[in-house]
Scaffold this motif. Structure first.
Motif, short mmCIF file in Angstrom:
data_model
loop_
_atom_site.label_atom_id
_atom_site.label_comp_id
_atom_site.label_asym_id
_atom_site.label_seq_id
_atom_site.Cartn_x
_atom_site.Cartn_y
_atom_site.Cartn_z
N LEU A 485 0.84 -1.20 0.00
CA LEU A 485 0.00 0.00 0.00
C LEU A 485 0.88 1.25 0.00
CD1 LEU A 485 -3.06 0.16 -0.07
CD2 LEU A 485 -3.05 0.56 2.39
N LEU A 486 0.59 2.20 -0.90
CA LEU A 486 1.32 3.47 -0.96
C LEU A 486 0.57 4.57 -0.21
CD1 LEU A 486 2.20 3.36 -4.78
CD2 LEU A 486 3.70 2.71 -2.87
N SER A 487 -0.75 4.40 -0.09
CA SER A 487 -1.58 5.41 0.60
C SER A 487 -1.67 5.08 2.08
CB SER A 487 -3.02 5.37 0.05
OG SER A 487 -3.02 5.39 -1.35
N PRO A 488 -1.88 6.09 2.92
CA PRO A 488 -2.17 5.78 4.32
C PRO A 488 -3.51 5.04 4.40
CG PRO A 488 -2.31 8.17 3.91
CD PRO A 488 -1.90 7.53 2.63
N PRO A 489 -3.76 4.29 5.47
CA PRO A 489 -5.03 3.55 5.58
C PRO A 489 -6.22 4.50 5.50
CG PRO A 489 -3.54 3.02 7.41
CD PRO A 489 -2.91 4.13 6.65
N ILE A 490 -7.34 4.05 4.92
CA ILE A 490 -8.56 4.88 4.87
C ILE A 490 -9.09 5.02 6.29
CG2 ILE A 490 -10.90 5.09 3.96
CD1 ILE A 490 -10.18 3.36 1.65
N ARG A 491 -9.27 6.28 6.72
CA ARG A 491 -9.76 6.49 8.08
C ARG A 491 -11.16 7.07 8.10
NH1 ARG A 491 -5.15 9.96 10.90
NH2 ARG A 491 -5.80 11.31 9.22
N ARG A 498 -15.81 9.94 -2.59
CA ARG A 498 -14.83 9.01 -3.15
C ARG A 498 -13.63 8.86 -2.22
NH1 ARG A 498 -11.46 11.82 -7.54
NH2 ARG A 498 -10.79 12.78 -5.62
N ALA A 499 -13.11 7.64 -2.15
CA ALA A 499 -11.82 7.41 -1.47
C ALA A 499 -10.87 6.84 -2.52
CB ALA A 499 -12.00 6.42 -0.32
N LEU A 500 -9.65 7.38 -2.61
CA LEU A 500 -8.66 6.88 -3.58
C LEU A 500 -7.55 6.14 -2.83
CD1 LEU A 500 -8.08 9.80 -6.12
CD2 LEU A 500 -9.30 7.68 -6.50
N LEU A 501 -7.19 4.98 -3.35
CA LEU A 501 -6.11 4.17 -2.76
C LEU A 501 -5.10 3.81 -3.84
CD1 LEU A 501 -7.66 1.39 -0.47
CD2 LEU A 501 -6.15 3.23 0.22
N TYR A 502 -3.81 3.91 -3.51
CA TYR A 502 -2.74 3.52 -4.44
C TYR A 502 -1.97 2.35 -3.84
CZ TYR A 502 -3.62 8.12 -6.43
OH TYR A 502 -4.22 9.22 -6.98
N ALA A 503 -1.61 1.37 -4.68
CA ALA A 503 -0.81 0.23 -4.20
C ALA A 503 0.12 -0.26 -5.30
CB ALA A 503 -1.74 -0.90 -3.75
N VAL A 546 -0.47 7.56 -12.70
CA VAL A 546 -0.87 6.81 -11.49
C VAL A 546 0.35 6.54 -10.61
CG1 VAL A 546 -1.84 4.61 -10.66
CG2 VAL A 546 -2.91 5.81 -12.58
N HIS A 547 1.47 6.14 -11.23
CA HIS A 547 2.71 5.92 -10.46
C HIS A 547 3.11 7.20 -9.72
CE1 HIS A 547 3.30 2.18 -12.67
NE2 HIS A 547 4.33 1.90 -11.87
N ARG A 548 3.03 8.32 -10.44
CA ARG A 548 3.50 9.57 -9.83
C ARG A 548 2.59 10.04 -8.70
NH1 ARG A 548 5.55 11.05 -15.67
NH2 ARG A 548 7.75 10.53 -15.35
N LEU A 549 1.29 9.83 -8.87
CA LEU A 549 0.38 10.19 -7.77
C LEU A 549 0.58 9.25 -6.58
CD1 LEU A 549 -2.83 11.13 -9.77
CD2 LEU A 549 -1.51 12.64 -8.28
N GLY A 550 0.86 7.98 -6.87
CA GLY A 550 1.17 7.03 -5.79
C GLY A 550 2.44 7.45 -5.06
N ALA A 551 3.46 7.86 -5.84
CA ALA A 551 4.73 8.32 -5.24
C ALA A 551 4.48 9.58 -4.41
CB ALA A 551 5.75 8.61 -6.34
N ARG A 552 3.67 10.52 -4.92
CA ARG A 552 3.37 11.76 -4.20
C ARG A 552 2.68 11.45 -2.86
NH1 ARG A 552 4.72 16.63 -2.71
NH2 ARG A 552 3.10 18.20 -2.67
N THR A 553 1.73 10.51 -2.89
CA THR A 553 1.01 10.13 -1.67
C THR A 553 1.97 9.60 -0.62
OG1 THR A 553 -0.91 9.56 -3.03
CG2 THR A 553 -0.87 8.65 -0.83
#
Length: 780
Positions: A485-491, A498-503, A546-553
């Motif tokens: 998982l690249l994003s913090p857990p959904i809280r 919408r909730a966005l998750l990157y992995a 998508v990779h870059r947004l995952g990296a930014r997160t």
């Protein structure tokens, strides 16, 4: 807001920036924005141009290049200090160099230095970033191109201002000497219904019969008097989707860029019975910006309210909409802060009346925008048992110490939810979106002709939703594939949000190409489960967005971790630098550097420095009453680069102080001309209305005309409340989002009176007001 600080161009001095051209490529919920800035040195000496500009707070800058003549130089990402030293070395040896860096205090402000441009030379600088599109109340996806930079207020004594504080040159929007063009290409898995904007657009052009691809452009002649906002509307936007993006061919497998990355977009739907049972508990804290800039108009059109007046109307609506049994307080802040009550009070007729009287007297008279101290004060107050804390923050977002504020909110995230509202053009997206994200709330932006009230009431609806707890995400993928998982857990999860998750997906499956993800949570003590299946076969040609947004997160999470450690451990910072360099995505600890190794000669004498003016809103009539001279000098300190240069000559622009007087007596309640606001102001805290002359006036009747048709056995207060409801449903349906909670309270109050002849009342009300509202429509 103060516009007379910072460097301004001397009269007749040519400005080196000539034009900005922006191309936007939207794929579903993600946008890639490419900007090209054209510079020209029309002076007799080599020139350095400094341009400070805002970007959306969630943006990840991922490519930067410069072209001089026919030669293009692509910048590389380096550790910040190393990049700054390389830039200085290049300039002193006569080479052209370009440096792009993020502000130390706020991640949504960037500084571009174009160095050693020879006389008569032209340079073209290109900058690409990727960003997620925020979902609006009406399901539109919002892309904002900040074309306006408001100066940010730096608290006095703040230690964060000493470093890379950006020097801002400001001129009125109409005087900006460069042009802006913008074109967008939109593609979506679902048909595109329409595209709207706060600026004039050329007509939408569909590229296929399915209407899943279209282009649209900004009409020529943009005035730089506002941020450019695009709102995209898709059909079936609530469908959950997953995009798997292929790895970068040149990257090492196992690294972030060398593996596929998946982006999940989730829209949980809550059971209807749960949604109808809104909670009546909570401690509602309304934190309102009362800095001088809140005197400015909401927009530049005719009939615009000033920001503080709009905030007063909104507070009236909120105070009338609160459920009986909750607690509340209102805190105004500027350079100092003031609470209406020493601590939160129970909501009753008495406390509501007291608060409304103070709201009427509220002025934008508290100086600069210092948000940290009021938040510290709130967090020092113990939470009330069984009254979940809900913070509503209203600000025009001109804050310099954004990172410090976000860290404080994150530290206290467990104690509250935060709903934030950015008011007016130029509000900091990093601040407004950041506090909501850290405190599991929701952010809204109120710009142009937007009315604040519907957006605030949507957030109140979220605040009254039962809290979602025990959220878990389970990935089902073939055993050869692992998920990181690249994003913090959904809280936090809200209905319709919408909730966005990157992995990152490491390893390859020999046979099975399907994966799925299951999201489970508990809502009002009921277990809920949502599942989404997706193909593991990566989509090609997505431009690595998508990779870059995952990296930014991941970078943003690590930056917060590094600040929490206060630099004690090098781990997080090293990881950020490594990830930033590998992915080519900007961070707090890196910068983009490009050096054009021409046959330049070592610099003789002084390099001229020109600060390119940034558009500011031409807010005539804004008052600066209450600003001290030290505040006027606030955050416009020179950055480290400026300190290393020769002393700059600063010329202050003239600024006409408006004539508004903060000491004028508070207006009485009489001038409320909007009949809807007038009706709302008459409602009791319990939800009922009283039969009185003021109610008759709203209904455009005499007191006698209103009293006469009352059914004999019906109480006057019940009759007045039914009339108010019939009027709302009969004449104000277009504003239902604003008054729905008042109506719910009124209906609950009528039901508690156990009235036998409600049908007769509704019928008599319809006859009197000339309406045809059904009893069922009212919820009775």
């Amino acid at each position: 807001m103060v516009n007379c600080c910072g460097l301004v161009t001397v009269k007749n001095e040519p400005v080196p920036l000539k034009s900005i051209a922006v191309e936007v490529s939207v794929q579903g919920h993600v946008a890639t924005v490419s900007s090209t800035l054209q510079y020209e040195n029309q002076e007799q000496s080599p020139l350095e141009a400094i341009f400070v500009f805002p970007l959306p707070g969630e943006a990840a800058v991922c490519r930067f290049s410069a072209k001089i003549g026919q030669t293009e130089v692509v910048a590389e990402v380096q550790e910040k200090q190393k990049a700054q030293e390389q830039y200085d070395d290049a300039l002193s040896s006569g080479q052209q160099a370009f440096l792009l860096e993020e502000s130390d205090e706020s991640p949504d402000v960037f500084k571009l230095s174009v160095g050693s441009l020879p006389p008569g030379e032209k340079a073209s600088v290109s900058l690409d970033y990727v960003t997620e599109l925020a979902v609006q109340a009406d399901d539109g996806l919002r892309l904002c191109l900040p074309a306006v930079l408001n100066p940010r207020y730096q608290p006095q004594g703040s230690d964060s201002g000493s470093g890379g504080s950006a020097q801002v040159s400001s001129v009125p929007a109409g005087s900006v000497p460069y042009s802006l063009s913008l074109s967008a290409h939109v593609s979506s898995p679902h048909p595109i219904s329409r595209v709207e904007s706060n600026c004039p657009l050329d007509p939408l052009n569909y590229l296929n019969t399915e209407k899943t691809q279209a282009t649209v452009s900004l009409a020529a002649g943009h005035q730089f008097d506002r941020d450019v906002e695009l709102l995209l509307y898709y059909q079936d936007t609530h469908q959950p989707t997953a995009i798997v993006e292929a790895a970068q061919a040149s990257a090492k497998p196992g690294s972030l860029m060398g593996d596929p990355v998946v982006m999940l977009s989730l829209y949980p739907e809550f059971p209807k019975d749960v949604m109808s049972s809104m909670t009546s508990h909570g401690e509602f804290l309304f934190v309102v910006d009362r800095s001088g800039s809140m005197e400015c108009p909401m927009h530049l059109g005719s009939g615009s309210l000033d920001r503080i007046s709009s905030a007063r109307e909104t507070l009236l609506l909120l105070l009338k909409s609160l459920p009986m049994g909750c607690y509340f307080n209102i805190i105004g802040f500027g350079s100092s802060y003031e609470s209406f009550f020493p601590k939160s009070v129970e909501y009753s007729q008495k406390t509501m009346d007291e608060a409304l009287q103070k709201v009427k007297e509220m002025r934008a008279d508290l100086g600069g925008t210092e948000i940290l101290q009021p938040l510290k004060h709130i967090y020092s107050q113990p939470c009330l048992p069984d009254q979940p804390r809900q913070l509503f923050l209203f600000t025009d977002g001109e804050v310099g110490n954004t990172k410090e504020v976000l860290d404080l909110v994150k530290t206290n995230a467990g104690s509250h939810r935060c709903f934030s509202f950015g008011i007016g053009e130029g509000a900091s997206t990093a601040l407004i979106s950041g506090v909501a994200k850290q405190a599991r709330g929701h952010a809204q932006f109120i710009t142009g002709q937007d009315r604040m009230q519907p957006k605030v009431m949507q957030s109140l609806r979220f605040a009254l939703q039962p809290a979602v707890v025990d959220i878990s995400v389970k990935w089902n993928v073939p055993k050869e594939v692992s998920v990181t998982l690249l994003s913090p857990p959904i809280r936090v999860v809200f209905q319709g949000q919408r909730a966005l998750l990157y992995a990152q997906l490491t390893g390859e499956s020999s046979g099975d190409t399907e994966g799925s993800v299951t999201v489970k949570y508990s809502l009002a003590k009921q277990p809920v489960e949502n599942q989404l299946s997706f193909s593991l076969k990566p989509a090609e040609d997505t431009g690595m967005a998508v990779h870059r947004l995952g990296a930014r997160t991941l970078i943003q999470s690590l930056e917060v971790e590094e600040r929490e450690q206060d630099g004690e451990k090098e781990g997080a910072k090293e990881k950020v630098i490594e990830l930033s360099v590998q992915s080519g995505v900007s961070s707090a600890f890196t910068a983009f550097i490009a050096v054009h190794k021409g046959d330049g000669e070592a610099l003789q004498g002084q390099l001229l420095r020109r600060h390119v003016p940034t558009p500011m809103l031409n807010l005539r009539g804004c008052s600066l009453t209450g600003f001290s001279s030290s505040v006027l000098e606030r955050d416009m300190k020179l950055s480290e680069l400026d300190d290393r240069a020769d002393q700059l000559v600063c010329s202050a622009s003239e600024f006409v102080v408006g004539t508004k007087n903060f000491d004028s007596p508070a207006p009485t309640s009489k001038p409320v001309r909007d009949p809807l606001l007038q009706l709302i102001s008459l409602q009791k805290a319990s939800g009922s209305w009283v039969l009185e002359a003021a109610l008759a006036e709203v209904l455009v009747k005499t007191e006698e005309e209103v009293s006469k048709p009352k059914p004999a056995q019906v109480d006057q207060e019940v009759w007045a409340t039914v009339l108010a409801l019939v009027w709302l449903y009969g004449f104000k349906m277009e504003a239902q989002e604003e008054w729905q909670f008042l109506a719910m309270k009124a209906v609950s109050w009528i039901q508690a009176q156990k009235v036998a002849s409600v049908s007769e009342c509704v019928q008599a009300g319809n006859t009197l007001l000339g309406c045809q509202v059904q009893k069922d429509t009212l919820g009775l």
